[in-house]
Motif scaffolding. Structure first.
Motif, PDB file in Angstrom:
ATOM      1  N   THR A 160      -5.026  -7.487  -6.345  1.00 23.93           N
ATOM      2  CA  THR A 160      -3.924  -7.022  -7.134  1.00 23.93           C
ATOM      3  C   THR A 160      -2.692  -8.182  -7.235  1.00 23.93           C
ATOM      4  O   THR A 160      -2.895  -8.942  -5.987  1.00 23.93           O
ATOM      5  N   ASP A 161      -1.455  -7.846  -7.708  1.00 23.12           N
ATOM      6  CA  ASP A 161      -0.301  -9.221  -7.770  1.00 23.12           C
ATOM      7  C   ASP A 161       0.960  -8.248  -5.955  1.00 23.12           C
ATOM      8  O   ASP A 161       2.941  -8.799  -6.178  1.00 23.12           O
ATOM      9  N   TYR A 162       0.365  -7.681  -5.540  1.00 20.51           N
ATOM     10  CA  TYR A 162       1.584  -7.054  -4.074  1.00 20.51           C
ATOM     11  C   TYR A 162       1.619  -8.084  -3.520  1.00 20.51           C
ATOM     12  O   TYR A 162       0.625  -8.659  -3.245  1.00 20.51           O
ATOM     13  N   PRO A 163       2.213  -8.250  -3.452  1.00 19.36           N
ATOM     14  CA  PRO A 163       4.023  -7.769  -3.657  1.00 19.36           C
ATOM     15  C   PRO A 163       4.729  -8.258  -4.420  1.00 19.36           C
ATOM     16  O   PRO A 163       4.801  -9.446  -4.622  1.00 19.36           O
ATOM     17  N   ASN A 164       5.030  -7.440  -5.677  1.00 20.20           N
ATOM     18  CA  ASN A 164       5.181  -7.468  -7.029  1.00 20.20           C
ATOM     19  C   ASN A 164       6.887  -7.891  -6.822  1.00 20.20           C
ATOM     20  O   ASN A 164       7.554  -7.586  -5.291  1.00 20.20           O
ATOM     21  N   THR A 165       7.785  -8.132  -7.752  1.00 21.10           N
ATOM     22  CA  THR A 165       9.022  -9.279  -7.689  1.00 21.10           C
ATOM     23  C   THR A 165       9.422  -7.202  -7.444  1.00 21.10           C
ATOM     24  O   THR A 165      10.841  -7.336  -5.708  1.00 21.10           O
ATOM     25  N   TYR A 166       9.734  -6.261  -7.182  1.00 20.06           N
ATOM     26  CA  TYR A 166      10.679  -5.134  -6.461  1.00 20.06           C
ATOM     27  C   TYR A 166      10.087  -5.302  -4.955  1.00 20.06           C
ATOM     28  O   TYR A 166      11.616  -4.798  -4.421  1.00 20.06           O
ATOM     29  N   ASP A 167       8.430  -5.420  -4.767  1.00 18.23           N
ATOM     30  CA  ASP A 167       8.815  -5.041  -3.184  1.00 18.23           C
ATOM     31  C   ASP A 167       9.596  -6.121  -2.307  1.00 18.23           C
ATOM     32  O   ASP A 167      10.040  -5.744  -1.381  1.00 18.23           O
ATOM     33  N   ARG A 168       9.302  -7.435  -2.950  1.00 13.94           N
ATOM     34  CA  ARG A 168       9.644  -8.431  -2.473  1.00 13.94           C
ATOM     35  C   ARG A 168      11.403  -8.397  -2.533  1.00 13.94           C
ATOM     36  O   ARG A 168      12.375  -8.806  -1.363  1.00 13.94           O
ATOM     37  N   SER A 169      11.964  -7.733  -3.438  1.00 14.29           N
ATOM     38  CA  SER A 169      13.839  -7.059  -3.360  1.00 14.29           C
ATOM     39  C   SER A 169      14.030  -7.019  -2.112  1.00 14.29           C
ATOM     40  O   SER A 169      15.150  -6.498  -1.995  1.00 14.29           O
ATOM     41  N   LEU A 170      12.980  -5.818  -1.433  1.00 17.18           N
ATOM     42  CA  LEU A 170      12.685  -4.652  -0.584  1.00 17.18           C
ATOM     43  C   LEU A 170      12.540  -5.484   0.299  1.00 17.18           C
ATOM     44  O   LEU A 170      12.022  -4.297   2.133  1.00 17.18           O
ATOM     45  N   LYS A 171      12.263  -6.723   0.731  1.00 12.61           N
ATOM     46  CA  LYS A 171      11.576  -7.561   1.812  1.00 12.61           C
ATOM     47  C   LYS A 171       9.983  -6.497   2.460  1.00 12.61           C
ATOM     48  O   LYS A 171       9.707  -6.528   3.487  1.00 12.61           O
ATOM     49  N   ARG A 172       9.462  -6.233   1.327  1.00 11.65           N
ATOM     50  CA  ARG A 172       8.233  -5.985   1.973  1.00 11.65           C
ATOM     51  C   ARG A 172       6.940  -7.093   1.854  1.00 11.65           C
ATOM     52  O   ARG A 172       7.472  -7.483   1.136  1.00 11.65           O
ATOM     53  N   THR A 173       6.160  -6.832   2.990  1.00 15.22           N
ATOM     54  CA  THR A 173       5.562  -7.946   2.762  1.00 15.22           C
ATOM     55  C   THR A 173       3.773  -7.504   3.082  1.00 15.22           C
ATOM     56  O   THR A 173       3.473  -5.954   3.005  1.00 15.22           O
ATOM     57  N   GLY A 174       2.426  -8.535   3.052  1.00 15.43           N
ATOM     58  CA  GLY A 174       1.471  -8.251   2.966  1.00 15.43           C
ATOM     59  C   GLY A 174       1.063  -9.195   1.954  1.00 15.43           C
ATOM     60  O   GLY A 174       1.403 -10.380   1.015  1.00 15.43           O
TER      61      GLY A 174
END
Length: 351
Positions: A160-174
């Motif tokens: 999958t493409d995690y982290p997606n754009t929204y995740d990156r905007s919230l500084k989620r990593t992995g």
């Protein structure tokens, strides 16, 4: 040449409307005799006669900004898991159960192709950090089919493409969030994954024979998914075209109205105020813009904030010109992460 192509496209649209009129079994009437036209077709023909083809194009495009128009397009179609012009297969996982279902997108809605139990990570809520042993919540594209993996992951995996754009905007990593199988030797003592979704190998191989990862997505929720209604789909589609209209016409105030002033943030960390200042400089160039959007997907987006949130993904073909010369052009799939506030589409993040 561009004017000729636009004229041709508009004529085709007008012809399609006229061609949609029911054919009479009687012999063709002479041009002097009256024919039965519905009111909308009459208005278009009258507009063409008085003001020319450009005015007809403008009228046709105005329909795309209308919620009633899109309600007719959606019709009785089931859009619970999304409205799709591009995606063909949708995986849906409720990690609170956990399970994994596979749907094929049809003209009527969705056909269930499979439903199975699954293994997920033990962490609750959204995945936030690398190594937090949590399966993410959201909507993700499948980006690769992986084989020849260590036997622990089964016969294959879909990345999958995690982290997606929204995740990156919230500084989620992995990284490395997959849909994969179980150990080939059958020896798996852990009841949880490190963040992936794992299912039975035979079911996974069956799915591998059905789907193409390049037009498949996965929706991951925690608890029952908040599905989408026809009205919500129509509101977003009308909002999307209105957003494009403001952008193309250089209406900065109208364009920025679609962005959530309190919550907007790009994946690079730019918030609304800086974004508005940046766009004001771009709009000040007074470039002529041609923007085409197509192959639109709208997917309900699970989130912890309890918003009616959606990922809007589409093909965007963009060209800007200054003094008759092309100054910039691009062609790519674009993501908007939006929510509905008071019946209006508001953009939270974009790529």
């Amino acid at each position: 040449m561009k004017k000729i192509l636009k004229l041709y496209a508009c004529c085709c649209a007008l012809w399609a409307i006229l061609a949609a009129q029911p054919l009479s079994s009687e012999s063709p009437k002479s041009p002097q005799s009256s024919e039965s036209l519905d009111e909308a077709t009459f208005e278009l023909v009258n507009l063409y006669q008085q003001k020319g083809i450009a005015s007809v194009q403008e009228k046709l495009e105005s329909y795309l900004l209308s919620v009633p128009y899109w309600l007719k397009v959606v019709g009785q179609r089931d859009v619970s898991y999304g409205y799709f012009q591009h995606t063909r297969y949708v995986f849906v996982s409720n990690k609170a159960l956990p399970d994994l279902r596979l749907f094929k997108v049809t003209k009527q809605g969705f056909e269930l192709l499979g439903d199975s139990s699954a293994l997920v990570a033990k962490g609750k809520g959204h995945k936030k950090l690398e190594g937090d042993l949590t399966t993410p919540i959201g909507v993700y594209d499948l980006t690769a089919r992986l084989s020849n993996l260590p036997p622990y992951y089964g016969p294959l995996a879909f990345a999958t493409d995690y982290p997606n754009t929204y995740d990156r905007s919230l500084k989620r990593t992995g990284s490395g969030i997959w849909i994969h199988g179980l150990p080939l030797d059958g020896n798996r003592e852990e009841l949880n994954t490190k963040g992936c979704i794992a299912i039975d190998n035979e079911i996974l191989k069956k799915y591998d024979g059905l789907v193409d990862y390049r037009d498949s997505i996965v929706i991951i929720s925690e608890g029952e998914l908040r599905t989408m209604s026809s009205t919500q789909a129509a509101q977003i589609l009308a909002g999307l075209y209105a957003w494009k209209e403001m952008w193309q016409k250089g209406n900065l105030a109208g364009y920025l109205k679609f962005y959530d002033q309190d919550n907007f943030i790009r994946q690079d960390g730019m918030r609304y105020k800086a974004f508005a200042e940046y766009k004001s400089r771009v709009f000040a160039k007074n470039e002529d813009k041609q923007i085409k959007i197509s192959a639109i997907d709208i997917v309900p987006f699970p989130n912890e904030e309890g918003r009616e949130m959606y990922r809007v993904n589409f093909q965007q073909d963009y060209q800007a010109s200054l003094n008759g010369k092309v100054s910039f052009s691009s062609s790519h799939r674009k993501d908007l992460y939006v929510w509905i506030n008071g019946g209006e589409m508001k953009i939270l993040s974009e790529k």
